[in-house]
Structures are given as C-alpha cells and as structure tokens.
Design an enzyme around this catalytic site. Structure first.
Site, short mmCIF file in Angstrom:
data_model
loop_
_atom_site.label_atom_id
_atom_site.label_comp_id
_atom_site.label_asym_id
_atom_site.label_seq_id
_atom_site.Cartn_x
_atom_site.Cartn_y
_atom_site.Cartn_z
N SER A 148 -1.80 -9.29 5.71
CA SER A 148 -3.13 -8.85 6.22
C SER A 148 -3.50 -9.03 7.42
O SER A 148 -4.53 -9.70 7.73
CB SER A 148 -4.25 -9.27 5.20
OG SER A 148 -4.28 -8.38 3.95
N ARG A 195 0.76 -1.25 0.00
CA ARG A 195 0.05 0.12 -0.06
C ARG A 195 0.87 1.07 -0.03
O ARG A 195 0.26 2.31 0.18
CB ARG A 195 -0.87 0.09 1.16
CG ARG A 195 -1.94 -1.18 1.14
CD ARG A 195 -2.65 -1.08 2.53
NE ARG A 195 -3.34 -2.43 2.82
CZ ARG A 195 -4.68 -2.76 2.64
NH1 ARG A 195 -5.25 -2.05 1.83
NH2 ARG A 195 -5.07 -3.97 2.95
N GLY A 233 1.13 -3.67 7.23
CA GLY A 233 0.46 -2.86 6.17
C GLY A 233 0.27 -1.46 6.06
O GLY A 233 -0.10 -0.78 5.23
N TYR A 289 3.52 -4.59 -7.04
CA TYR A 289 2.71 -3.44 -6.22
C TYR A 289 2.75 -2.27 -6.75
O TYR A 289 3.84 -1.71 -7.31
CB TYR A 289 3.56 -3.64 -4.83
CG TYR A 289 3.20 -4.89 -4.14
CD1 TYR A 289 2.46 -5.82 -4.38
CD2 TYR A 289 4.02 -5.18 -2.65
CE1 TYR A 289 2.14 -6.70 -3.41
CE2 TYR A 289 3.68 -6.16 -1.78
CZ TYR A 289 2.78 -7.12 -2.27
OH TYR A 289 2.60 -8.30 -1.53
N ASP A 318 9.05 -5.87 2.55
CA ASP A 318 8.14 -6.65 1.78
C ASP A 318 7.73 -6.27 0.50
O ASP A 318 6.75 -5.55 0.65
CB ASP A 318 7.15 -7.53 2.74
CG ASP A 318 6.55 -8.70 1.75
OD1 ASP A 318 7.18 -9.67 1.63
OD2 ASP A 318 5.34 -8.51 1.28
N1 LIG Z 1 1.95 -12.54 -0.35
C1 LIG Z 1 0.82 -12.11 -0.79
O1 LIG Z 1 0.05 -12.31 -1.46
C2 LIG Z 1 0.37 -10.82 -0.06
C3 LIG Z 1 -1.16 -10.19 -0.24
C4 LIG Z 1 -1.28 -9.01 0.70
C5 LIG Z 1 -0.35 -8.43 1.13
N2 LIG Z 1 0.74 -8.92 1.34
C6 LIG Z 1 1.77 -8.18 2.12
O2 LIG Z 1 1.52 -7.90 3.46
C7 LIG Z 1 1.51 -6.70 3.73
C8 LIG Z 1 0.29 -6.28 4.78
O3 LIG Z 1 -0.94 -6.56 4.31
P1 LIG Z 1 -2.14 -5.55 4.40
O4 LIG Z 1 -1.72 -4.14 3.76
O5 LIG Z 1 -3.35 -6.14 4.03
O6 LIG Z 1 -1.95 -5.41 5.91
P2 LIG Z 1 -3.33 -4.99 7.08
O7 LIG Z 1 -2.46 -4.29 8.32
O8 LIG Z 1 -4.14 -5.95 7.16
O9 LIG Z 1 -4.04 -3.76 6.37
C9 LIG Z 1 -3.33 -2.80 6.09
C10 LIG Z 1 -4.39 -1.33 6.22
O10 LIG Z 1 -4.88 -1.46 7.52
C11 LIG Z 1 -4.72 -0.32 8.10
N3 LIG Z 1 -4.28 -0.44 9.67
C12 LIG Z 1 -3.03 -1.24 10.02
N4 LIG Z 1 -3.08 -1.05 11.39
C13 LIG Z 1 -4.00 0.03 11.87
C14 LIG Z 1 -4.02 0.36 13.06
N5 LIG Z 1 -3.61 0.18 14.04
N6 LIG Z 1 -5.37 1.23 13.29
C15 LIG Z 1 -6.11 1.67 12.16
N7 LIG Z 1 -5.80 1.17 10.76
C16 LIG Z 1 -4.77 0.32 10.70
C17 LIG Z 1 -3.70 0.48 7.21
O11 LIG Z 1 -4.13 1.72 7.45
P3 LIG Z 1 -2.87 3.07 7.88
O12 LIG Z 1 -2.19 3.12 6.70
O13 LIG Z 1 -3.76 4.38 8.10
O14 LIG Z 1 -2.33 2.49 9.23
C18 LIG Z 1 -3.94 -0.19 6.11
O15 LIG Z 1 -5.10 0.53 5.34
C19 LIG Z 1 1.41 -5.81 2.51
O16 LIG Z 1 2.01 -4.49 2.40
C20 LIG Z 1 2.20 -6.88 1.51
O17 LIG Z 1 3.67 -6.47 1.69
C21 LIG Z 1 1.17 -10.27 0.79
#
Ligand SMILES: NC(=O)c1ccc[n+]([C@@H]2O[C@H](COP(=O)([O-])OP(=O)(O)OC[C@H]3O[C@@H](n4cnc5c(N)ncnc54)[C@H](OP(=O)(O)O)[C@@H]3O)[C@@H](O)[C@H]2O)c1
Length: 302
Positions: free
Chosen positions: A213, A25, A266, A59, A54
């Site tokens: 996630s 993101r 994330g 991306y 990561d």
């Molecule tokens: N291997 C794969 O297939 C795959 C797939 C998807 C993702 N990934 C990896 O996994 C990483 C994380 O996944 P994800 O981005 O889905 O993680 P996530 O933490 O589930 O989602 C991130 C979202 O949650 C919000 N967030 C996180 N902590 C918060 C908090 N304490 N309070 C309020 N909002 C919060 C963030 O907003 P804010 O920015 O405002 O905090 C952001 O919009 C990715 O960046 C990527 O590197 C891998």
C-alpha cells in the site's frame, strides 16, 4: 530507464526487481481480467524492468492466481522471465468454516503452495511469504514444512509479512534458511516501521523490506480527508521543484530510505505503472523527505 534488480538479502541468492507488481487488486481492473488484458500488464512491467509479481493464495477470493495463470498459459515463454511471490497462512471463512483464522500447519502450508503452483501453472515459487504473524505459530513445524518444499523444488526462498522485529527474529532463529524479507505496510500515513525497529532490523540483518500500500490504497491520489489533500498538494509542489510528477516524488521518498525498500505497486493502470519508475534518479533533499513525513504524520519530528 529500467527498474534495477536487487539482491533481497545479503546471505541469499534471490534477486527481484526493485519495484514489484502487486496482484491484490487484479480482479478490480476496470478493463477486465481477460488473458489479453493481464498479458498486456505483465508485458508492460517486463519492458519497464519490473519482473517480480506479488500474489497471495487468497487474493481476489482465491481467484487472482488462476487469472494470472490463465494469462501465462497464453504465452508460456514469459514464465522464464518472471519471478513469482505468493503468500499463505490466512484462512477465509466460507462453506466449510465460519471464523477467519491463521493456519501455519505443515499440511496447510503445503496445500496452499501446491494450489498456488497449479493455479499459476508454474513449477516453483521464487519466494513464499507467511502472510500474517500467527499467535499459534510453531517455528519448528514451519521450518520443517519449508525444508520439504525447498527440497522438492517447489519454493526457492522464504520470507514473512506483517511481522514485528521480535516475531521475525523468533522465526529466523529456527529456520534452516534466511528469512529474506518482511513485507509490511508503509506509506507517509503509516510510518510505524520507521520507529518500531522494523527498518532498523532490516538494515542490521541486511535484507530489503517490501512495502505494501505505498499510495495508501490510492487515497493519496484521490484525496478526501484534509491530510490527504495536504499530502497531494505537497507532492505536487515538490514535483514542480524537481520537474517530475507527484507519484514519482512519492516513490522517490521510498527509494531514499537506507533500508532499500521495495515498493509493491498496486495499480492496474498502465499509465500509473509506467509513471512510477520515473522515481529512479530523483534525489530528494533531506528537508523534502522530512516534509513528506511531517505532512503524513501531521506533526514535525521532535
Ligand atoms: N502483505 C500484505 O499483507 C499485503 C496487504 C495489502 C497489499 N499487499 C500487496 O501490496 C500491493 C500493493 O498494495 P495496494 O494495492 O494497496 O497499493 P496502493 O498503491 O497503495 O493502492 C493501489 C490503489 O491506488 C491507486 N493508485 C496507485 N497509483 C496511482 C496513481 N499514480 N494515481 C492514481 N491512483 C493510483 C490504484 O488505482 P489504479 O489501478 O487506477 O492505478 C489502486 O486503486 C498489493 O497488490 C499486494 O500485492 C500486501
């Protein structure tokens, strides 16, 4: 408090930070993607002990590696302090083709890695993951491609993402290297890896799964559905009990699992990144761990 380093698989030498900063993101940061802003986040992560980042070739519409690389170019000395993970194998439709597909041909793997290195402005990737299991995967071809990249010093270690245990074993049996991790989706609303053998295999093979996630794409902290509202209320209540914040309870839930899970954060928000590391040192009781599981699954264990 600093995030510790962890050896990702017992029979490999690669160490990464126990929390990894995800860049999926990166391009959505409301404060922008200027080198200054990206460097601010990299430096914050390093101060917290989060030294592993990561990426994936795709991306941000194939642009996030370049955005990150432009930031590193402003402070090249940081390159020796960070570990970089990237992924390959997904082909996104564009001008040249219309159907989304997976490509793990040696030519595509090599091209993807070389593009990633160029965009990031680094000599080698610490870890390359196959992004998704490809039904047409030829393990012998993949093995040869990995070997070449390793010999040329372009990739230090290899792993997979979103693989089932049998897909993991199939590749592992043909590779010249240990498959050092399986990066999978896991959070209280997506608990399959607890029950489908994914984490059992990790414990048995002594590797640490990476978890993507972890906050269910943020829905746990911006709840809309009834179950999301119930989850946040539970985390808040437990937060009061342990005198910590709700997100710290959630990350402690991951840290409590014996497979030594590595959450991939994330967030683009420095406040959220800083808060997450408060999870270290929280010892959730078994009852509280199961309570989060129960609220996530909407049913008690059998
Ligand atoms: N291997 C794969 O297939 C795959 C797939 C998807 C993702 N990934 C990896 O996994 C990483 C994380 O996944 P994800 O981005 O889905 O993680 P996530 O933490 O589930 O989602 C991130 C979202 O949650 C919000 N967030 C996180 N902590 C918060 C908090 N304490 N309070 C309020 N909002 C919060 C963030 O907003 P804010 O920015 O405002 O905090 C952001 O919009 C990715 O960046 C990527 O590197 C891998």
């Amino acid at each position: 408090m600093k995030v510790p380093q962890i050896k990702i698989r017992s029979n490999s030498e690669i160490h990464i930070s126990r929390f990894v900063q995800g860049l999926w993101r990166l391009h959505e940061d409301p404060l922008g993607v200027s080198p200054k802003r990206v460097l601010e986040k990299i430096q914050t992560c390093l101060e917290l002990g989060i030294n592993t980042f990561d990426h994936a070739d795709i991306y941000g519409g194939h642009e996030n590696e370049e955005i990150f690389g432009r930031a590193l170019a402003q402070n090249p000395s940081l390159k020796s302090s960070i570990k970089i993970i990237s992924k390959c194998g997904i082909r996104i439709p564009g001008e040249k083709f219309q159907t989304k597909y997976y490509d793990l041909s040696p030519m595509h793997i090599r091209k993807s890695v070389e593009n990633s290195l160029e965009k990031l402005g680094v000599e080698s990737l610490d870890l390359l993951l196959i992004h998704r299991p490809d039904p047409l995967l030829n393990p012998v071809e993949v093995s040869d491609a990995f070997l070449q990249l390793h010999v040329e010093g372009k990739v230090k270690a290899f792993g997979v993402s979103n693989f089932s245990p049998s897909q993991f074993s199939l590749l592992q049996n043909k590779l010249h290297f240990p498959v050092v991790t399986n990066q999978i989706q896991f959070n209280p609303f997506h608990t399959d890896p607890l029950f489908d053998g994914t984490f059992d295999q990790a414990i048995d093979n002594e590797f640490c799964p990476m978890v993507w996630s972890p906050t269910a794409g943020g829905s746990i902290f911006s709840p809309k559905s009834k179950s999301e509202v119930a989850m946040l209320a539970t985390l808040n209540e437990l937060g009061k009990k342990y005198s910590v914040a709700a997100d710290q309870v959630l990350y402690a839930w991951f840290l409590s699992h014996p497979a030594k899970l590595i959450p991939v954060l994330g967030s683009n928000d420095i406040k959220h990144i800083k808060s997450s590391i408060g999870a270290f040192g929280i010892e959730l009781s078994k009852e509280d761990w199961f309570r989060i599981l129960e609220v996530g699954r909407g049913k008690e264990v059998a």
